[in-house]
Write a protein that holds these residues in place. Sequence first.
Motif, PDB file in Angstrom:
ATOM      1  N   VAL A   1      33.337  43.857  50.739  1.00 55.31           N
ATOM      2  CA  VAL A   1      34.518  43.190  51.301  1.00 55.31           C
ATOM      3  C   VAL A   1      34.265  41.701  51.479  1.00 55.31           C
ATOM      4  CG1 VAL A   1      36.004  43.037  53.340  1.00 55.31           C
ATOM      5  CG2 VAL A   1      35.387  45.271  52.419  1.00 55.31           C
ATOM      6  N   PHE A   2      33.099  41.346  52.044  1.00 54.52           N
ATOM      7  CA  PHE A   2      32.765  39.932  52.229  1.00 54.52           C
ATOM      8  C   PHE A   2      32.756  39.192  50.895  1.00 54.52           C
ATOM      9  CE2 PHE A   2      30.087  41.264  56.124  1.00 54.52           C
ATOM     10  CZ  PHE A   2      31.232  41.286  56.921  1.00 54.52           C
ATOM     11  N   ALA A   3      32.121  39.800  49.892  1.00 54.44           N
ATOM     12  CA  ALA A   3      32.000  39.134  48.593  1.00 54.44           C
ATOM     13  C   ALA A   3      33.358  38.959  47.933  1.00 54.44           C
ATOM     14  CB  ALA A   3      31.072  39.938  47.689  1.00 54.44           C
ATOM     15  N   THR A   4      34.212  39.973  47.996  1.00 51.41           N
ATOM     16  CA  THR A   4      35.512  39.895  47.334  1.00 51.41           C
ATOM     17  C   THR A   4      36.422  38.879  48.009  1.00 51.41           C
ATOM     18  OG1 THR A   4      35.276  42.245  46.802  1.00 51.41           O
ATOM     19  CG2 THR A   4      37.430  41.262  46.471  1.00 51.41           C
TER      20      THR A   4
ATOM     21  N   VAL B   1      42.883  33.914  42.453  1.00 55.78           N
ATOM     22  CA  VAL B   1      42.543  33.906  43.880  1.00 55.78           C
ATOM     23  C   VAL B   1      43.392  34.926  44.638  1.00 55.78           C
ATOM     24  CG1 VAL B   1      42.563  32.499  45.975  1.00 55.78           C
ATOM     25  CG2 VAL B   1      41.722  31.532  43.840  1.00 55.78           C
ATOM     26  N   MET B   2      44.678  35.036  44.297  1.00 61.96           N
ATOM     27  CA  MET B   2      45.527  36.043  44.936  1.00 61.96           C
ATOM     28  C   MET B   2      45.022  37.449  44.654  1.00 61.96           C
ATOM     29  SD  MET B   2      49.391  34.573  44.335  1.00 61.96           S
ATOM     30  CE  MET B   2      50.087  36.171  44.743  1.00 61.96           C
ATOM     31  N   ALA B   3      44.625  37.720  43.418  1.00 66.58           N
ATOM     32  CA  ALA B   3      44.120  39.053  43.077  1.00 66.58           C
ATOM     33  C   ALA B   3      42.850  39.372  43.857  1.00 66.58           C
ATOM     34  CB  ALA B   3      43.867  39.143  41.574  1.00 66.58           C
ATOM     35  N   LEU B   4      41.960  38.408  43.995  1.00 68.70           N
ATOM     36  CA  LEU B   4      40.730  38.640  44.756  1.00 68.70           C
ATOM     37  C   LEU B   4      41.028  38.878  46.230  1.00 68.70           C
ATOM     38  CD1 LEU B   4      38.453  35.943  43.096  1.00 68.70           C
ATOM     39  CD2 LEU B   4      38.124  38.410  42.986  1.00 68.70           C
ATOM     40  N   ASN B   5      41.987  38.137  46.786  1.00 65.52           N
ATOM     41  CA  ASN B   5      42.344  38.338  48.194  1.00 65.52           C
ATOM     42  C   ASN B   5      42.996  39.700  48.414  1.00 65.52           C
ATOM     43  OD1 ASN B   5      41.350  35.863  49.013  1.00 65.52           O
ATOM     44  ND2 ASN B   5      43.289  34.807  48.729  1.00 65.52           N
ATOM     45  N   PHE B   6      43.895  40.095  47.517  1.00 66.54           N
ATOM     46  CA  PHE B   6      44.516  41.415  47.625  1.00 66.54           C
ATOM     47  C   PHE B   6      43.466  42.525  47.511  1.00 66.54           C
ATOM     48  CE2 PHE B   6      48.693  39.487  46.119  1.00 66.54           C
ATOM     49  CZ  PHE B   6      49.239  39.520  47.393  1.00 66.54           C
ATOM     50  N   LEU B   7      42.522  42.354  46.594  1.00 65.66           N
ATOM     51  CA  LEU B   7      41.474  43.349  46.422  1.00 65.66           C
ATOM     52  C   LEU B   7      40.586  43.422  47.655  1.00 65.66           C
ATOM     53  CD1 LEU B   7      39.990  45.387  44.656  1.00 65.66           C
ATOM     54  CD2 LEU B   7      38.732  43.485  43.626  1.00 65.66           C
ATOM     55  N   GLY B   8      40.248  42.266  48.219  1.00 59.13           N
ATOM     56  CA  GLY B   8      39.432  42.257  49.435  1.00 59.13           C
ATOM     57  C   GLY B   8      40.142  42.909  50.608  1.00 59.13           C
ATOM     58  N   ASP B   9      41.440  42.633  50.778  1.00 55.78           N
ATOM     59  CA  ASP B   9      42.201  43.273  51.850  1.00 55.78           C
ATOM     60  C   ASP B   9      42.259  44.781  51.655  1.00 55.78           C
ATOM     61  OD1 ASP B   9      42.667  40.877  53.084  1.00 55.78           O
ATOM     62  OD2 ASP B   9      44.600  40.536  52.103  1.00 55.78           O
ATOM     63  N   SER B  10      42.422  45.229  50.421  1.00 57.73           N
ATOM     64  CA  SER B  10      42.474  46.665  50.160  1.00 57.73           C
ATOM     65  C   SER B  10      41.130  47.329  50.431  1.00 57.73           C
ATOM     66  CB  SER B  10      42.901  46.910  48.708  1.00 57.73           C
ATOM     67  OG  SER B  10      44.164  46.341  48.437  1.00 57.73           O
ATOM     68  N   LEU B  11      40.039  46.672  50.051  1.00 54.76           N
ATOM     69  CA  LEU B  11      38.718  47.225  50.349  1.00 54.76           C
ATOM     70  C   LEU B  11      38.470  47.287  51.848  1.00 54.76           C
ATOM     71  CD1 LEU B  11      36.490  45.497  47.636  1.00 54.76           C
ATOM     72  CD2 LEU B  11      37.155  47.898  47.738  1.00 54.76           C
TER      73      LEU B  11
ATOM     74  N   THR C   1      37.639  50.648  53.964  1.00 54.42           N
ATOM     75  CA  THR C   1      36.396  50.820  54.709  1.00 54.42           C
ATOM     76  C   THR C   1      36.614  50.918  56.207  1.00 54.42           C
ATOM     77  OG1 THR C   1      36.104  48.406  54.694  1.00 54.42           O
ATOM     78  CG2 THR C   1      34.987  49.679  52.968  1.00 54.42           C
ATOM     79  N   THR C   2      37.682  50.311  56.724  1.00 55.78           N
ATOM     80  CA  THR C   2      37.999  50.379  58.159  1.00 55.78           C
ATOM     81  C   THR C   2      39.429  50.862  58.316  1.00 55.78           C
ATOM     82  OG1 THR C   2      38.622  48.043  58.134  1.00 55.78           O
ATOM     83  CG2 THR C   2      36.357  48.587  58.800  1.00 55.78           C
ATOM     84  N   PRO C   3      39.710  52.133  58.031  1.00 58.83           N
ATOM     85  CA  PRO C   3      41.095  52.602  58.085  1.00 58.83           C
ATOM     86  C   PRO C   3      41.677  52.622  59.483  1.00 58.83           C
ATOM     87  CG  PRO C   3      39.584  54.432  57.759  1.00 58.83           C
ATOM     88  CD  PRO C   3      38.778  53.181  57.644  1.00 58.83           C
ATOM     89  N   ALA C   4      40.827  52.685  60.512  1.00 59.98           N
ATOM     90  CA  ALA C   4      41.361  52.747  61.869  1.00 59.98           C
ATOM     91  C   ALA C   4      42.116  51.475  62.245  1.00 59.98           C
ATOM     92  CB  ALA C   4      40.229  52.987  62.859  1.00 59.98           C
ATOM     93  N   MET C   5      41.674  50.328  61.698  1.00 63.98           N
ATOM     94  CA  MET C   5      42.333  49.066  62.011  1.00 63.98           C
ATOM     95  C   MET C   5      43.711  48.986  61.379  1.00 63.98           C
ATOM     96  SD  MET C   5      39.192  46.375  61.600  1.00 63.98           S
ATOM     97  CE  MET C   5      40.319  45.020  61.938  1.00 63.98           C
ATOM     98  N   TYR C   6      43.940  49.760  60.320  1.00 59.21           N
ATOM     99  CA  TYR C   6      45.198  49.685  59.598  1.00 59.21           C
ATOM    100  C   TYR C   6      46.006  50.977  59.731  1.00 59.21           C
ATOM    101  CZ  TYR C   6      43.151  45.573  57.468  1.00 59.21           C
ATOM    102  OH  TYR C   6      42.573  44.342  57.265  1.00 59.21           O
TER     103      TYR C   6
END
Length: 284
Positions: free
Chosen positions: A185-188, A244-254, A258-263
């Motif tokens: 997530v950090f890297a993406t 950049v938009m694709a990377l941000n969307f991918l990072g948000d999805s990851l 990984t933390t489904p409780a927050m969402y």
Amino acid sequence: MAVVSIWFLVLVALAGLLAPVLAPHDPTETNILQKYAGISLTYPLGTDQLGRCVLSRLLYGIRTTMLAAMLTMCITMLIGSLLGIMAGFFRGKVDGLLMRVCDVMLSFPAEVMILAIVGILGPGLFNIILANVLAKWAWYTRMIRSSVLQYVNEPSVQFVKVSGGSPFYILRKHLFPRISGEIAVFATLDAGWVILNISALSFLGLGVSAPTPEWGMMLNEAKNVMVTHPAHMLAPGLAILFVVMALNFLGDSLQQATTPAMYHHNKKGARPFAFHRRKKPVRT
């Protein structure tokens, strides 16, 4: 959205790898007689101020921009992961020394440090990668250390310690698999920031040197004719924007995976962390 982002990034990467096949012209070949040529079958995106094919330079620019971004992220994540795991797992003097060094590095704004390093070392792809790594490794070290601290005191890890498990075994079997999702997530999420930094440095004339095709360099060359030929800024600008938009969307999805409780959404579709209005008391 994650699937769409992955497919888009894969297609962009393939376009960069197959640039010698897909590009209709040599990206560095000049033809002054075809200067500022419009869109045609010969030049699908027109030509620039030197008569070079914009589409060819855009395709070859994928190699420069994304290769530099991927190398930067791999080196930074490797250094940050190793130091962060060492600080969070071994603690003691190792943790104290690393955190003090990170405090010193994080006291400088990342953008200012990158400009200073590139200004001292000079423009060039290697210097850009080195500057971004030096500016970001401390942040990753601190973030990964905090992730390790969340799991190092869990009963399963403590049981392995008591049972005589070696530190390398604990790190390999118990800690690294748990933090690997957060590392991804950090890297993406940060890869888009790196691409913007690389393009910004090239736009300022501190990046790759001409005639190497690079998206920020293409924007730098197009800004001189922004009034008379504004369409020349669209191709590199939109390429940077969409990647950049694709990377941000991918990072948000990851991060959501990984933390489904927050969402988590309830059955009524309420937003997470939303403040609900209190019901008015019923008067009797």
